[in-house]
Write an enzyme that holds these catalytic residues in place. Structure first.
Site, PDB file in Angstrom:
ATOM      1  N   GLY A  10      20.563  60.180 201.023  1.00  0.00           N
ATOM      2  CA  GLY A  10      20.729  61.224 200.017  1.00  0.00           C
ATOM      3  C   GLY A  10      19.510  62.127 199.903  1.00  0.00           C
ATOM      4  N   THR A  69      26.334  61.182 191.324  1.00  0.00           N
ATOM      5  CA  THR A  69      25.583  62.259 190.681  1.00  0.00           C
ATOM      6  C   THR A  69      26.448  63.460 190.284  1.00  0.00           C
ATOM      7  OG1 THR A  69      25.062  63.198 192.839  1.00  0.00           O
ATOM      8  CG2 THR A  69      23.485  61.636 191.935  1.00  0.00           C
ATOM      9  N   TYR A 131      28.033  61.032 182.500  1.00  0.00           N
ATOM     10  CA  TYR A 131      26.974  60.798 183.490  1.00  0.00           C
ATOM     11  C   TYR A 131      25.684  60.380 182.784  1.00  0.00           C
ATOM     12  CZ  TYR A 131      23.190  62.125 186.736  1.00  0.00           C
ATOM     13  OH  TYR A 131      22.044  62.139 187.498  1.00  0.00           O
ATOM     14  N   LYS A 135      23.491  56.810 182.767  1.00  0.00           N
ATOM     15  CA  LYS A 135      22.085  56.732 183.218  1.00  0.00           C
ATOM     16  C   LYS A 135      21.188  56.149 182.111  1.00  0.00           C
ATOM     17  CE  LYS A 135      20.823  58.346 186.731  1.00  0.00           C
ATOM     18  NZ  LYS A 135      20.746  57.757 188.108  1.00  0.00           N
TER      19      LYS A 135
HETATM   20  N1  NAP Z   1      19.638  65.745 192.581  1.00  0.00           N
HETATM   21  C1  NAP Z   1      19.261  65.945 191.316  1.00  0.00           C
HETATM   22  O1  NAP Z   1      19.057  67.110 190.905  1.00  0.00           O
HETATM   23  C2  NAP Z   1      19.078  64.790 190.375  1.00  0.00           C
HETATM   24  C3  NAP Z   1      18.802  65.083 189.031  1.00  0.00           C
HETATM   25  C4  NAP Z   1      18.610  64.041 188.150  1.00  0.00           C
HETATM   26  C5  NAP Z   1      18.693  62.726 188.570  1.00  0.00           C
HETATM   27  N2  NAP Z   1      18.985  62.447 189.860  1.00  0.00           N
HETATM   28  C6  NAP Z   1      19.101  61.037 190.240  1.00  0.00           C
HETATM   29  O2  NAP Z   1      18.388  60.782 191.434  1.00  0.00           O
HETATM   30  C7  NAP Z   1      19.070  59.806 192.226  1.00  0.00           C
HETATM   31  C8  NAP Z   1      19.277  60.357 193.623  1.00  0.00           C
HETATM   32  O3  NAP Z   1      20.044  61.556 193.514  1.00  0.00           O
HETATM   33  P1  NAP Z   1      20.374  62.453 194.811  1.00  0.00           P
HETATM   34  O4  NAP Z   1      20.558  63.834 194.345  1.00  0.00           O
HETATM   35  O5  NAP Z   1      19.418  62.145 195.907  1.00  0.00           O
HETATM   36  O6  NAP Z   1      21.816  61.861 195.181  1.00  0.00           O
HETATM   37  P2  NAP Z   1      22.650  62.047 196.522  1.00  0.00           P
HETATM   38  O7  NAP Z   1      22.069  63.087 197.394  1.00  0.00           O
HETATM   39  O8  NAP Z   1      24.079  62.162 196.099  1.00  0.00           O
HETATM   40  O9  NAP Z   1      22.444  60.646 197.265  1.00  0.00           O
HETATM   41  C9  NAP Z   1      22.998  59.475 196.750  1.00  0.00           C
HETATM   42  C10 NAP Z   1      22.686  58.352 197.703  1.00  0.00           C
HETATM   43  O10 NAP Z   1      23.242  57.151 197.206  1.00  0.00           O
HETATM   44  C11 NAP Z   1      24.058  56.535 198.182  1.00  0.00           C
HETATM   45  N3  NAP Z   1      25.109  55.809 197.464  1.00  0.00           N
HETATM   46  C12 NAP Z   1      25.995  56.321 196.578  1.00  0.00           C
HETATM   47  N4  NAP Z   1      26.746  55.333 196.068  1.00  0.00           N
HETATM   48  C13 NAP Z   1      26.328  54.178 196.631  1.00  0.00           C
HETATM   49  C14 NAP Z   1      26.728  52.818 196.527  1.00  0.00           C
HETATM   50  N5  NAP Z   1      27.742  52.427 195.721  1.00  0.00           N
HETATM   51  N6  NAP Z   1      26.078  51.889 197.264  1.00  0.00           N
HETATM   52  C15 NAP Z   1      25.063  52.257 198.075  1.00  0.00           C
HETATM   53  N7  NAP Z   1      24.643  53.525 198.230  1.00  0.00           N
HETATM   54  C16 NAP Z   1      25.268  54.472 197.510  1.00  0.00           C
HETATM   55  C17 NAP Z   1      24.566  57.700 199.028  1.00  0.00           C
HETATM   56  O11 NAP Z   1      24.979  57.249 200.294  1.00  0.00           O
HETATM   57  P3  NAP Z   1      25.989  58.124 201.233  1.00  0.00           P
HETATM   58  O12 NAP Z   1      25.689  59.566 200.950  1.00  0.00           O
HETATM   59  O13 NAP Z   1      25.631  57.686 202.613  1.00  0.00           O
HETATM   60  O14 NAP Z   1      27.353  57.731 200.814  1.00  0.00           O
HETATM   61  C18 NAP Z   1      23.297  58.537 199.099  1.00  0.00           C
HETATM   62  O15 NAP Z   1      22.406  57.992 200.045  1.00  0.00           O
HETATM   63  C19 NAP Z   1      20.379  59.498 191.474  1.00  0.00           C
HETATM   64  O16 NAP Z   1      20.234  58.299 190.768  1.00  0.00           O
HETATM   65  C20 NAP Z   1      20.541  60.646 190.503  1.00  0.00           C
HETATM   66  O17 NAP Z   1      21.230  60.264 189.320  1.00  0.00           O
HETATM   67  C21 NAP Z   1      19.176  63.445 190.775  1.00  0.00           C
END
Ligand code: NAP
Length: 297
Positions: A10, A69, A131, A135
Site C-alpha cells: 500500500g 481506507t 471509518y 480507527k
Molecule cells: N492514505 C491516507 O491519506 C491515510 C490517512 C489517514 C490514515 N491512513 C491510515 O494509514 C494506513 C495505511 O493507509 P494507506 O493509504 O497506505 O492504505 P492502502 O494504500 O489502501 O494500503 C493498504 C494495505 O493494506 C493491505 N491490506 C488491506 N486489508 C488487508 C488485510 N485484511 N490483511 C492484510 N493486508 C491487508 C493492502 O494489501 P493489498 O493492496 O495487496 O490488498 C495494502 O497493502 C491505514 O491504516 C489507514 O487507515 C491513511
C-alpha cells in the site's frame, strides 16, 4: 532492527518498507490482493497464517499499515470496517504482547469531529463516521492490550508513489492531462503529507523506541483541497508533466453540497508541534513537490 510490515503493497507501507531497507534493517513486507515482488501474501482474515508468520519471522517491530481506507465504503459496511480496521489490528496487538514484539498502528486525524482543528495528540477524539469510529476504537483497544506501549502515528492526506495510483496527487495529474474539471470540497482542511516523510519520521521514532500517539504530517495544517490542487498543478507544470492551459480546472462545492455518503470532519488537520520538537526538518511541504515526478513515477 528486524521489522514485519503488514500492508507493504500500500501507499504508506511501501514507503516504510523502502526506508527501512535503505537504513539496513531486516525487513519482511506483506500484501493481500496486489502482489509485489519480494513481498509475502498475508490476509489478516486468517488468524492461523497471521500467528504463524509473526512466530516464524520474530521481528523486533510489527508495523500495521493495512486496513480498509475507503471512507464512504466503510459507511455502507460497518461490520467490515470494524473487522479490518479494529479487530484485526487488535489481534496483532495480542500476538505482539504474547511474543514480546513492539507494535505500530497507523491511525488518522479523522477521529476528530473537525470543529476545532488542527488537532494535537492530546485533543479528545469524537469520530463522526464509521471509518473514524473503527480507527478510534482500534487505538483504544490496542493501547489497552499493550498498556500504552504501542506507537500510533496519526496521518492525513497522504500522497506519494503507489502501485494503485489512487491518491489525490495522481487524481489531479490525471484530470489535468485529460483536461477534465475536478469537483473539490471547499471546506475540508488537512495537511498534505508525503509518504516518504512519514516513513522517515516513523523509523526515527522506532529507533528511539518511542510509544504513544504522534501526528506525522506536513506543515500545512489548514490546506484546502483547492489550495493543494493548485500546488500540485504548479509543480506538475514546472516539470512539464501536464499541459499549461487557462481553463478552470476545478469547481469548489461545500461538503454539504457534495452529498458524500460519510460525514467528513471539516477542520481535521494535525498539529505538527510535537513532531517538530524531534525532527527539525518536520513538514517541508510544499518544497517537497519540487521533485513531484521522481516521487510519483
Ligand atoms: N492514505 C491516507 O491519506 C491515510 C490517512 C489517514 C490514515 N491512513 C491510515 O494509514 C494506513 C495505511 O493507509 P494507506 O493509504 O497506505 O492504505 P492502502 O494504500 O489502501 O494500503 C493498504 C494495505 O493494506 C493491505 N491490506 C488491506 N486489508 C488487508 C488485510 N485484511 N490483511 C492484510 N493486508 C491487508 C493492502 O494489501 P493489498 O493492496 O495487496 O490488498 C495494502 O497493502 C491505514 O491504516 C489507514 O487507515 C491513511
Amino acid at each position: 532492527m528486524r521489522i514485519l510490515i503488514i500492508g507493504a503493497s500500500g501507499l504508506v507501507g511501501s514507503h516504510v518498507l523502502a526506508e527501512a531497507k535503505a537504513r539496513g534493517c531486516e525487513v519482511l513486507g506483506t500484501y493481500r490482493n496486489h502482489p509485489v515482488d519480494d513481498l509475502v501474501r498475508l490476509d489478516l482474515e486468517d488468524p492461523v497464517a497471521t500467528r504463524s508468520l509473526l512466530e516464524s519471522f520474530r521481528p523486533d517491530w510489527v508495523v500495521h499499515a493495512a486496513g480498509w481506507t475507503w471512507v464512504d465504503g466503510c459507511e455502507k459496511d460497518p461490520a467490515r470496517a470494524f473487522r479490518e480496521n479494529c479487530e484485526q489490528p487488535e489481534m496483532l496487538a495480542h500476538l505482539c504482547r504474547e511474543f514480546g514484539y513492539r507494535f505500530v498502528y497507523f491511525s488518522t486525524t479523522y477521529i476528530f469531529d473537525g470543529t476545532a482543528g488542527p488537532y494535537t495528540e492530546e485533543d479528545k477524539p469524537n469520530p463522526i463516521n464509521i471509518y473514524a469510529r473503527s480507527k478510534w476504537a482500534a487505538e483504544q483497544k490496542i493501547q489497552a492490550v499493550l498498556e500504552g506501549q504501542a506507537l500510533i502515528p496519526r496521518v492525513i492526506c497522504v500522497w506519494g508513489r503507489e502501485t494503485q495510483q489512487k491518491n489525490f496527487v495522481y487524481q489531479v495529474i490525471k484530470a489535468l492531462k485529460e483536461a477534465r474539471q475536478m469537483t473539490l470540497p471547499s471546506d475540508q482542511l488537512g495537511n498534505p503529507t508525503w509518504a516518504g516523510d512519514i516513513a522517515r519520521w516513523l523509523l526515527g521514532l522506532m529507533n528511539r523506541r518511542e510509544s504513544g500517539v504522534w501526528n506525522l504530517a506536513g506543515n500545512l495544517e489548514n490546506c484546502t483541497r483547492a489550495e493543494w490542487f493548485c500546488l500540485i498543478r504548479d509543480a506538475a507544470r514546472a516539470e512539464q508533466l501536464v499541459p499549461i492551459s487557462d481553463s478552470n480546472a476545478y469547481v469548489s462545492l461545500s461538503t454539504a453540497e457534495m452529498k458524500q455518503p460519510a460525514l467528513r470532519p471539516l477542520h481535521a488537520g494535525a498539529s505538527v508541534r510535537k513532531l517538530g520538537l524531534v525532527f527539525s526538518d518536520a513538514g517541508r511541504y510544499p518544497s517537497e513537490l519540487d521533485c513531484i515526478e521522481r516521487r510519483l513515477l
